[in-house]
Write an enzyme that holds these catalytic residues in place. Structure first.
Site, mmCIF file in Angstrom:
data_model
loop_
_atom_site.group_PDB
_atom_site.id
_atom_site.type_symbol
_atom_site.label_atom_id
_atom_site.label_comp_id
_atom_site.label_asym_id
_atom_site.label_seq_id
_atom_site.Cartn_x
_atom_site.Cartn_y
_atom_site.Cartn_z
ATOM 1 N N ASP A 12 0.860 -1.179 0.000
ATOM 2 C CA ASP A 12 0.000 0.000 0.000
ATOM 3 C C ASP A 12 0.901 1.237 0.000
ATOM 4 O O ASP A 12 2.074 1.151 0.394
ATOM 5 C CB ASP A 12 -0.897 -0.039 1.240
ATOM 6 C CG ASP A 12 -1.657 1.250 1.446
ATOM 7 O OD1 ASP A 12 -2.319 1.698 0.502
ATOM 8 O OD2 ASP A 12 -1.578 1.809 2.557
ATOM 9 N N ASP A 30 -0.135 5.017 1.025
ATOM 10 C CA ASP A 30 -0.322 5.979 2.112
ATOM 11 C C ASP A 30 -0.283 5.297 3.478
ATOM 12 O O ASP A 30 -0.995 4.328 3.730
ATOM 13 C CB ASP A 30 -1.644 6.712 1.938
ATOM 14 C CG ASP A 30 -1.655 7.583 0.691
ATOM 15 O OD1 ASP A 30 -0.679 8.320 0.488
ATOM 16 O OD2 ASP A 30 -2.629 7.514 -0.085
ATOM 17 N N GLU A 44 -0.747 10.480 4.533
ATOM 18 C CA GLU A 44 -1.925 10.184 3.724
ATOM 19 C C GLU A 44 -1.970 11.282 2.669
ATOM 20 O O GLU A 44 -2.298 12.432 2.964
ATOM 21 C CB GLU A 44 -3.192 10.201 4.577
ATOM 22 C CG GLU A 44 -3.355 9.018 5.498
ATOM 23 C CD GLU A 44 -3.701 7.735 4.751
ATOM 24 O OE1 GLU A 44 -4.319 7.819 3.663
ATOM 25 O OE2 GLU A 44 -3.348 6.653 5.252
ATOM 26 N N ARG A 77 -14.320 12.211 -0.673
ATOM 27 C CA ARG A 77 -13.112 13.010 -0.430
ATOM 28 C C ARG A 77 -12.674 13.751 -1.683
ATOM 29 O O ARG A 77 -12.273 14.916 -1.626
ATOM 30 C CB ARG A 77 -11.981 12.110 0.087
ATOM 31 C CG ARG A 77 -12.169 11.651 1.524
ATOM 32 C CD ARG A 77 -11.025 10.778 2.003
ATOM 33 N NE ARG A 77 -11.017 9.484 1.341
ATOM 34 C CZ ARG A 77 -9.998 8.624 1.395
ATOM 35 N NH1 ARG A 77 -8.905 8.936 2.073
ATOM 36 N NH2 ARG A 77 -10.071 7.450 0.781
ATOM 37 N N SER A 85 -2.364 1.507 -4.613
ATOM 38 C CA SER A 85 -2.917 2.551 -3.760
ATOM 39 C C SER A 85 -4.365 2.890 -4.091
ATOM 40 O O SER A 85 -4.770 2.865 -5.256
ATOM 41 C CB SER A 85 -2.064 3.824 -3.905
ATOM 42 O OG SER A 85 -2.626 4.896 -3.178
ATOM 43 N N GLY A 86 -5.106 3.210 -3.051
ATOM 44 C CA GLY A 86 -6.433 3.761 -3.239
ATOM 45 C C GLY A 86 -6.366 5.258 -3.437
ATOM 46 O O GLY A 86 -7.396 5.920 -3.562
ATOM 47 N N LYS A 110 -7.875 -3.548 -5.390
ATOM 48 C CA LYS A 110 -6.481 -3.843 -5.070
ATOM 49 C C LYS A 110 -6.183 -5.330 -5.264
ATOM 50 O O LYS A 110 -5.128 -5.704 -5.789
ATOM 51 C CB LYS A 110 -6.169 -3.433 -3.629
ATOM 52 C CG LYS A 110 -6.023 -1.929 -3.428
ATOM 53 C CD LYS A 110 -5.484 -1.615 -2.043
ATOM 54 C CE LYS A 110 -5.163 -0.130 -1.900
ATOM 55 N NZ LYS A 110 -4.464 0.173 -0.640
ATOM 56 N N ASN A 123 -9.062 -1.175 3.491
ATOM 57 C CA ASN A 123 -9.120 -1.381 2.044
ATOM 58 C C ASN A 123 -7.946 -2.209 1.518
ATOM 59 O O ASN A 123 -7.894 -2.549 0.338
ATOM 60 C CB ASN A 123 -9.204 -0.039 1.304
ATOM 61 C CG ASN A 123 -7.958 0.797 1.464
ATOM 62 O OD1 ASN A 123 -7.404 0.906 2.550
ATOM 63 N ND2 ASN A 123 -7.518 1.417 0.384
#
Length: 276
Positions: free
Chosen positions: A75, A77, A84, A120, A164-165, A209, A235
Site C-alpha cells: 500500500d 499511504d 496520507e 473526499r 494505492s487507493g 487492489k 481497504n
C-alpha cells in the site's frame, strides 16, 4: 519455528525470558533491533509479553527465505509513505479536517472505500493542480526502512509494486523515484489545470487492489504463496487475502487481526528480518 523479536529497545533480560518460555535453542542477532530465537515453541503468553514490552514478534518457518517469493506489493499511504497523500492535498485546499475524518472512517472499515474516495475527491473540486506537485515536493516522506526493504527485496529477486487507493499522480512519481516494477492507483480528473472533483474509471478499493494484484501475479506466472503484501487499512484486506504472506504495518486493529504478521514498533526493513 523461529521466533523473530524486533524493537528499537530490546533488553537482554527480555530475550532470555522469551527463550526460556519458548525453550529456544539459541538467540541470534540479526540487527541491533532484531533477534532470531532458533527452534522456539509457540507459547500462549508470548503475544501479551511482547505487547507489554513494546516488541514486535513473529513465529516463522525457518525454511522460508525472502528469495522464495516473487513479488512484494505494498500500500502507499501510511505504509510505504509516512503520510496520507489525499489528506495533505486537502490541506492545500484548507479542508484537511473534513477529508481526514473520512479517511479515518475508511481505514477503520466504517464506510466503503468507494464511497469514501468519491466523497473526499468531491471536496477537492477547484483545487489547482500545482498543489499536487507541491504536496509531492514538500510533504511526501518515506516510512523508515522503506528503501532498505526494497533494496533487500530486489537483491533477493522480487518484483516490487505499489497499489494505492490514492491517485496515480503520486504512485507514478513514487514508482519512478524508487524504481518499482509496477504501480496502480485511481485517476484524479483534472481539466484546465483544476481538479474537477471526480475519479476517472473504475475505483481501486478493497476489491480493486486484489484484482490488480492478481493481474500482476498472473502476468509474472506466480502462485499465491509467492506474494508478500503489506498494508495498514481496511481497504488493504482484499489484496492481503490474496498473498502467501500478509503483513500489517502500524495498522488498524481490523488489519492486524487478519494479517499473518504485524509490525508496530520497527520500520519497514523489519519485514525482511522475518525471513532467512
Amino acid at each position: 519455528m523461529n521466533l523473530i523479536i524486533q524493537s528499537p529497545n530490546i533488553e537482554n533480560s527480555d530475550l532470555r525470558e522469551l527463550a526460556k518460555r519458548t525453550q529456544a535453542d539459541q538467540i541470534v542477532r540479526i540487527t541491533g533491533q532484531a533477534f532470531r530465537l532458533i527452534n522456539a515453541n509457540q507459547h500462549e503468553d508470548i503475544a501479551q509479553y511482547c505487547a507489554d514490552a513494546k516488541m514486535d514478534y513473529a513465529f516463522v518457518n525457518p525454511d522460508l527465505h525472502l528469495s522464495d517469493f516473487g513479488l512484494l506489493a505494498m500500500d502507499m499511504d501510511s505504509t510505504l509513505l509516512a503520510i496520507e497523500s489525499i489528506d495533505e492535498v486537502a490541506d492545500m485546499h484548507h479542508i484537511k479536517p473534513q477529508v481526514a475524518a473520512i479517511t479515518q472512517q475508511t481505514m477503520r472499515g466504517e464506510i466503503s472505500f468507494e464511497e469514501s474516495i468519491r466523497n473526499r475527491t468531491a471536496l477537492l473540486k477547484g483545487l489547482n493542480q500545482d498543489a499536487l506537485q507541491k504536496v509531492y515536493d514538500e510533504r511526501v516522506k518515506l516510512n523508515p526502512g522503506a528503501e532498505k526493504l526494497l533494496t533487500q527485496a530486489k537483491t533477493a529477486g522480487l518484483k516490487t509494486m505499489v497499489i494505492s487507493g490514492g491517485f496515480t499522480f503520486f504512485t507514478d512519481r513514487i514508482k519512478e523515484k524508487l524504481a518499482l516494477d509496477y504501480a496502480a492507483a485511481n485517476i484524479l480528473e483534472i481539466k484546465e489545470k483544476k481538479v474537477t472533483g471526480n475519479v476517472v474509471g473504475e475505483i481501486i478499493g478493497k476489491e480493486g487492489k486484489a484484482k490488480v494484484l492478481n493481474q500482476v501475479r498472473e502476468k509474472l506466472g506466480l502462485k499465491r504463496e509467492h506474494i508478500i503484501t503489506i498494508g495498514d487499512g481496511a481497504n488493504d484486506l482484499g489484496m492481503m487475502a490474496e498473498a502467501g504472506v500478509s503483513i500489517a504495518y502500524h495498522a488498524k486493529p481490523i488489519v492486524q487481526e487478519n494479517a499473518d504478521y504485524s509490525i508496530n514498533y520497527v520500520g519497514l526493513d523489519g519485514v525482511a528480518n522475518l525471513f532467512e
